[in-house]
Scaffold this motif. Structure first.
Motif, PDB file in Angstrom:
ATOM      1  N   THR A 169       0.846  -1.177   0.000  1.00 46.99           N
ATOM      2  CA  THR A 169       0.000   0.000   0.000  1.00 46.99           C
ATOM      3  C   THR A 169       0.888   1.235   0.000  1.00 46.99           C
ATOM      4  O   THR A 169       2.050   1.175   0.384  1.00 46.99           O
ATOM      5  CB  THR A 169      -0.913   0.041   1.235  1.00 46.99           C
ATOM      6  N   ARG A 170       0.313   2.341  -0.405  1.00 46.01           N
ATOM      7  CA  ARG A 170       1.079   3.594  -0.407  1.00 46.01           C
ATOM      8  C   ARG A 170       1.354   4.000   1.036  1.00 46.01           C
ATOM      9  O   ARG A 170       0.466   3.987   1.872  1.00 46.01           O
ATOM     10  CB  ARG A 170       0.266   4.668  -1.119  1.00 46.01           C
ATOM     11  N   PRO A 171       2.585   4.358   1.361  1.00 47.00           N
ATOM     12  CA  PRO A 171       2.904   4.750   2.737  1.00 47.00           C
ATOM     13  C   PRO A 171       2.101   5.981   3.166  1.00 47.00           C
ATOM     14  O   PRO A 171       1.847   6.886   2.368  1.00 47.00           O
ATOM     15  CB  PRO A 171       4.388   5.076   2.706  1.00 47.00           C
ATOM     16  N   ARG A 172       1.706   6.009   4.416  1.00 41.29           N
ATOM     17  CA  ARG A 172       0.943   7.134   4.937  1.00 41.29           C
ATOM     18  C   ARG A 172       1.775   8.411   4.893  1.00 41.29           C
ATOM     19  O   ARG A 172       1.245   9.502   4.742  1.00 41.29           O
ATOM     20  CB  ARG A 172       0.505   6.825   6.371  1.00 41.29           C
ATOM     21  N   GLY A 173       3.086   8.291   5.014  1.00 36.35           N
ATOM     22  CA  GLY A 173       3.967   9.456   4.973  1.00 36.35           C
ATOM     23  C   GLY A 173       3.877  10.205   3.657  1.00 36.35           C
ATOM     24  O   GLY A 173       4.069  11.416   3.609  1.00 36.35           O
ATOM     25  N   ALA A 174       3.580   9.488   2.562  1.00 36.02           N
ATOM     26  CA  ALA A 174       3.446  10.150   1.263  1.00 36.02           C
ATOM     27  C   ALA A 174       2.277  11.123   1.285  1.00 36.02           C
ATOM     28  O   ALA A 174       2.368  12.232   0.749  1.00 36.02           O
ATOM     29  CB  ALA A 174       3.262   9.111   0.165  1.00 36.02           C
TER      30      ALA A 174
ATOM     31  N   VAL B  12       1.108  12.632   3.926  1.00 36.25           N
ATOM     32  CA  VAL B  12       1.488  13.752   4.800  1.00 36.25           C
ATOM     33  C   VAL B  12       2.319  14.761   4.011  1.00 36.25           C
ATOM     34  O   VAL B  12       2.101  15.973   4.103  1.00 36.25           O
ATOM     35  CB  VAL B  12       2.256  13.234   6.034  1.00 36.25           C
ATOM     36  N   ILE B  13       3.243  14.262   3.198  1.00 39.93           N
ATOM     37  CA  ILE B  13       4.086  15.160   2.399  1.00 39.93           C
ATOM     38  C   ILE B  13       3.236  15.900   1.367  1.00 39.93           C
ATOM     39  O   ILE B  13       3.400  17.109   1.160  1.00 39.93           O
ATOM     40  CB  ILE B  13       5.221  14.361   1.725  1.00 39.93           C
TER      41      ILE B  13
ATOM     42  N   PHE C  93       0.685  20.939  -0.348  1.00 41.10           N
ATOM     43  CA  PHE C  93      -0.539  21.661  -0.686  1.00 41.10           C
ATOM     44  C   PHE C  93      -0.701  22.878   0.215  1.00 41.10           C
ATOM     45  O   PHE C  93      -1.000  23.982  -0.250  1.00 41.10           O
ATOM     46  CB  PHE C  93      -1.734  20.717  -0.547  1.00 41.10           C
ATOM     47  N   PHE C  94      -0.460  22.722   1.503  1.00 41.14           N
ATOM     48  CA  PHE C  94      -0.564  23.823   2.460  1.00 41.14           C
ATOM     49  C   PHE C  94       0.451  24.920   2.123  1.00 41.14           C
ATOM     50  O   PHE C  94       0.121  26.112   2.139  1.00 41.14           O
ATOM     51  CB  PHE C  94      -0.334  23.302   3.881  1.00 41.14           C
ATOM     52  N   VAL C  95       1.673  24.533   1.791  1.00 44.38           N
ATOM     53  CA  VAL C  95       2.711  25.518   1.474  1.00 44.38           C
ATOM     54  C   VAL C  95       2.347  26.285   0.208  1.00 44.38           C
ATOM     55  O   VAL C  95       2.514  27.511   0.140  1.00 44.38           O
ATOM     56  CB  VAL C  95       4.088  24.820   1.334  1.00 44.38           C
TER      57      VAL C  95
END
Length: 64
Positions: A33-38, A40-41, A46-48
């Motif tokens: 599965t795609r790592p959860r950290g991806a 978060v990054i 998006f926020f930046v």
């Protein structure tokens, strides 16, 4: 010319000291599965981007 010797991987040593051939190891689970950290990054980027867009908009609205 030296004789060619095919590569043979070393056996895996178990915690109790026994050696286990690589062919005897269980097959890996291939459902990744795609790592959860991806995510978060991606969220942080998006926020930046939104924050930078807001700063640039604020800068130009003050100069108008």
């Amino acid at each position: 010319m030296p004789e060619e010797i095919p590569y043979v991987p070393h056996p895996v040593i178990t915690p109790d000291g026994r050696s286990l051939a690589q062919a005897d190891l269980p097959a890996p689970d291939l459902q990744f599965t795609r790592p959860r950290g991806a995510w978060v990054i991606v969220g942080a980027l998006f926020f930046v981007v939104i924050a930078l867009f807001g700063l640039v908009a604020m800068f130009f609205s003050q100069r108008a």
